[in-house]
Design an enzyme around this catalytic site. Structure first.
Site, PDB file in Angstrom:
ATOM      1  N   GLY A  54       0.714  -1.274   0.150  1.00 44.64           N
ATOM      2  CA  GLY A  54       0.000   0.058   0.069  1.00 44.64           C
ATOM      3  C   GLY A  54       0.856   1.090  -0.097  1.00 44.64           C
ATOM      4  CB  CYS A  81       5.294  -4.201   0.206  1.00 43.02           C
ATOM      5  SG  CYS A  81       5.970  -2.631  -0.136  1.00 43.02           S
ATOM      6  CE1 TYR A  82       1.202   1.142   5.474  1.00 40.86           C
ATOM      7  CE2 TYR A  82      -0.438  -0.817   5.864  1.00 40.86           C
ATOM      8  CZ  TYR A  82       0.134   0.645   5.952  1.00 40.86           C
ATOM      9  OH  TYR A  82      -0.610   1.316   7.106  1.00 40.86           O
ATOM     10  CG  HIS A 166       5.584  -6.070  -4.482  1.00 40.08           C
ATOM     11  ND1 HIS A 166       4.316  -5.873  -4.039  1.00 40.08           N
ATOM     12  CD2 HIS A 166       6.186  -5.149  -4.132  1.00 40.08           C
ATOM     13  CE1 HIS A 166       4.324  -4.590  -3.430  1.00 40.08           C
ATOM     14  NE2 HIS A 166       5.491  -4.193  -3.339  1.00 40.08           N
ATOM     15  CD  GLU A 168       2.755  -8.881  -4.931  1.00 36.92           C
ATOM     16  OE1 GLU A 168       3.340  -9.678  -4.272  1.00 36.92           O
ATOM     17  OE2 GLU A 168       2.416  -7.906  -4.794  1.00 36.92           O
ATOM     18  CB  SER A 220     -24.788  -7.042 -23.642  1.00 39.85           C
ATOM     19  OG  SER A 220     -23.584  -7.831 -23.417  1.00 39.85           O
ATOM     20  N   GLY A 221     -24.583  -9.786 -25.266  1.00 40.28           N
ATOM     21  CA  GLY A 221     -23.869 -10.672 -26.110  1.00 40.28           C
ATOM     22  C   GLY A 221     -22.293 -10.560 -25.852  1.00 40.28           C
ATOM     23  N   GLY A 222     -21.835  -9.694 -24.808  1.00 38.80           N
ATOM     24  CA  GLY A 222     -20.525  -9.739 -24.440  1.00 38.80           C
ATOM     25  C   GLY A 222     -20.377 -11.078 -23.630  1.00 38.80           C
ATOM     26  CB  VAL A 223     -16.988 -12.461 -22.224  1.00 37.48           C
ATOM     27  CG1 VAL A 223     -16.630 -13.662 -21.486  1.00 37.48           C
ATOM     28  CG2 VAL A 223     -16.123 -12.058 -23.246  1.00 37.48           C
ATOM     29  CG  ASP A 224     -18.152 -10.093 -18.182  1.00 41.14           C
ATOM     30  OD1 ASP A 224     -17.230 -11.054 -18.262  1.00 41.14           O
ATOM     31  OD2 ASP A 224     -17.969  -8.825 -17.794  1.00 41.14           O
ATOM     32  CB  SER A 225     -24.387 -10.410 -20.216  1.00 33.89           C
ATOM     33  OG  SER A 225     -24.262 -10.336 -21.531  1.00 33.89           O
ATOM     34  CB  SER A 226     -22.358 -14.643 -23.342  1.00 34.13           C
ATOM     35  OG  SER A 226     -22.785 -13.474 -24.223  1.00 34.13           O
ATOM     36  CE  LYS A 366     -14.035  -9.842 -19.966  1.00 38.17           C
ATOM     37  NZ  LYS A 366     -15.405  -8.986 -19.626  1.00 38.17           N
TER      38      LYS A 366
END
Ligand code: XMP
Length: 508
Positions: A54, A81-82, A166, A168, A220-226, A366
């Site tokens: 942070g 880190c923080y 870090h 990660e 909508s035909g986008g990835v998430d709503s599909s 995603k």
């Protein structure tokens, strides 16, 4: 109950990455605010806790803290880190401004005896990014590594671990090994969380929760709503109704594609309703040139169309949204979901009568959503689609939106996408936009006075900042040639070299 690691968010820029790295070890991980209560932690019953980096200094009065009692729970904790400095500070160590800040790849010398560094070389490259440092470790803590300028690059006591660097970040060459050591050898996680199980379990949960209720989804035909729609359809079959609004501002052939994939004759049983609202949107946009006004008009009209359809359907019990994890945690404390629905054309209609919103993807990143999509049998090209803004081409046309301009930008965009796909170039987002400029050109022996298309292509991982993609010149030349030859009404093509910031990704 899945094994769980929780990440406490102190505002670091790599927090989502930490969660990703944990999930890559097949352990489920959630990000929570730094001030989460002790009771909530006990209820979550995590196998391990990670304190993130942070931007603050632990010794300042208003710096974010955590309940000190978390260190007494007997749960392994890793401070990064923080988070490492906080652990040192709370245990009485000395944290101060480092005489030399360390940024970037740094050689770290480990003592080799720490469980965290099992199978890690004694001299290993790590990513540092700090101005403060732990000058003196607290009593009882053992220092397990250092750098040339940082005396405590890591320290530990019992099952409490702290690293200044870090692990990660990709540039920490053995960071994956360290995190796996923490998860598997220190927290004793088995790592049996699989995306497929998660999707199946979520489908079963939805089934139970919804019972015989009726569910409405704006597709909508986008990835998430599909993916959300198909998951729900697996859970409740015919009780789901999906409404797809053709605003006329979609990419070329997109409305037909969505209908082909999800419509009545498709493999999916979504009770698919397509609403042709093309004329309505154009009418509302007539004479409007200001980009913000266009956004508002398109958003409002979308909701009106959706509400009208919902009224025809009658009372529904639940509304589905394709919210994903970054939408919720973008601002770190779960406040950004509001920003997103405002930003999204698919924002919530106010007058639809439903009792709850269902968000089956709200815990996924995603690319995890994409994996679920593949798992559910959605076509690859749909699942790997680039983002497309809710207000569609309406905000990729500078100035007034007309039917003719929409057709121009659709054609140019189609050609650009075709050539990028042919070339096999990997880009985060790319599209054509229509500038508000006309200029003189010559074609054959004729003078032209036509429109100019702008091409935009960016590389980004989070869409908050972006670099312009360095598309090979031959491809840009070819796309330009094709656009001016094939799209009547266009005589110039520009390539937008602006990054974000100072530009935005969209061209509005
Ligand atoms: P900007 O233009 O803000 O875009 O740099 C960042 C990302 O967000 C997408 N975008 C939207 N997505 N509704 C959406 O669902 C919207 O209103 C919207 N505006 C921008 C944009 O395509 C890019 O991926």
């Amino acid at each position: 109950m899945n094994e769980l690691i929780i990440v406490l968010d102190f505002g670091g820029q790599y927090n989502q990455l930490i969660a990703r790295r944990i999930r890559e070890n097949n352990v489920y991980c959630e990000i929570h605010p730094n001030d989460i209560s002790l009771e909530k932690i006990k209820e979550l019953n995590p196998k391990g806790i990670i304190l993130t980096g942070g931007p603050n200094s632990v010794y300042k009065e208003d710096s974010p803290l955590c309940d000190k009692k978390i260190f007494e729970l007997g749960i392994p904790i890793l401070g990064i880190c923080y988070g490492a400095q906080l652990m040192a500070y709370l245990f009485g160590g000395k944290v101060s401004t480092a005489p030399t800040s360390e940024y970037g790849r740094t050689k770290v010398f480990t003592d080799g005896n720490s469980k965290l560094f099992a199978n890690v070389r004694s001299s290993t490259i790590c990513w540092m990014s700090h101005t403060d440092y732990v000058e003196e470790a607290p009593k009882d803590f053992k220092v397990t590594s250092h750098t040339k300028t940082c005396p405590v690059a890591s320290m530990e006591k019992d099952n409490l671990y702290a690293v200044q660097f870090h692990p990660e970040v990709m540039h920490t060459q053995e960071g994956d090994t360290m995190l796996t050591n923490f998860i598997k050898n220190i927290c004793n996680c088995k790592g049996d969380w699989i995306m497929h199980d998660f999707a199946e379990a979520t489908i079963q949960q939805m089934k139970q929760k919804i019972g015989s209720g009726k569910v409405l989804c704006a597709l909508s035909g986008g990835v998430d709503s599909s993916v959300a729609a198909v998951m729900l359809s697996r859970a409740i079959g015919k009780q789901l109704i999906c409404v797809f609004v053709d605003t006329g501002l979609l990419r070329k052939n997109e409305a037909d594609e969505v209908e082909r994939i999800f419509g009545q004759n498709s493999n999916y049983d979504l009770n698919f309703i397509k609403v042709d609202a093309k004329d309505r949107f154009l009418k509302k946009l007539k004479g409007v040139t200001d980009p913000e006004s266009k956004r508002k008009i398109i958003g409002a009209e979308f909701i009106r169309v959706f509400e009208e359809e919902a009224k025809k359907i009658g009372k529904v019990d639940y509304l589905v949204q394709g919210t994903i994890y970054p939408d919720i945690i973008e601002s770190g404390h779960g406040k950004s979901a509001v920003i997103k629905s405002h930003h999204n054309v698919g924002g919530l209609p106010e007058h639809v009568d439903f009792k709850e919103i269902i968000e089956p993807l709200k815990l996924l990143f995603k690319d995890e959503v994409r994996k679920v999509g593949i798992d559910l049998g959605l076509p690859n090209y749909l699942v790997s689609k680039q983002p497309f803004p809710g207000p569609g081409l309406g905000i990729r046309i500078i100035g007034e939106v007309t039917k003719e301009k929409v057709a121009l930008v659709q054609e140019a965009d189609w050609i650009f996408r075709d050539e990028i796909e042919n070339a096999g170039i990997n880009l985060s987002q790319y599209f054509a936009a229509l500038t508000n400029m006309r200029s003189v050109g010559v074609m054959g022996d004729e003078r032209t006075y036509d429109h100019a298309i702008a091409l935009r292509a960016v590389i980004t991982s989070d869409f908050m900042t972006a670099e312009t993609a360095k598309i090979p010149w031959e491809i840009l030349e070819k796309v330009t040639r094709r656009i001016v030859n094939e799209v009547k009404g266009v005589n110039r093509v520009f390539y937008d070299c602006t990054g974000k910031p100072p530009g935005t990704i969209e061209f509005e």
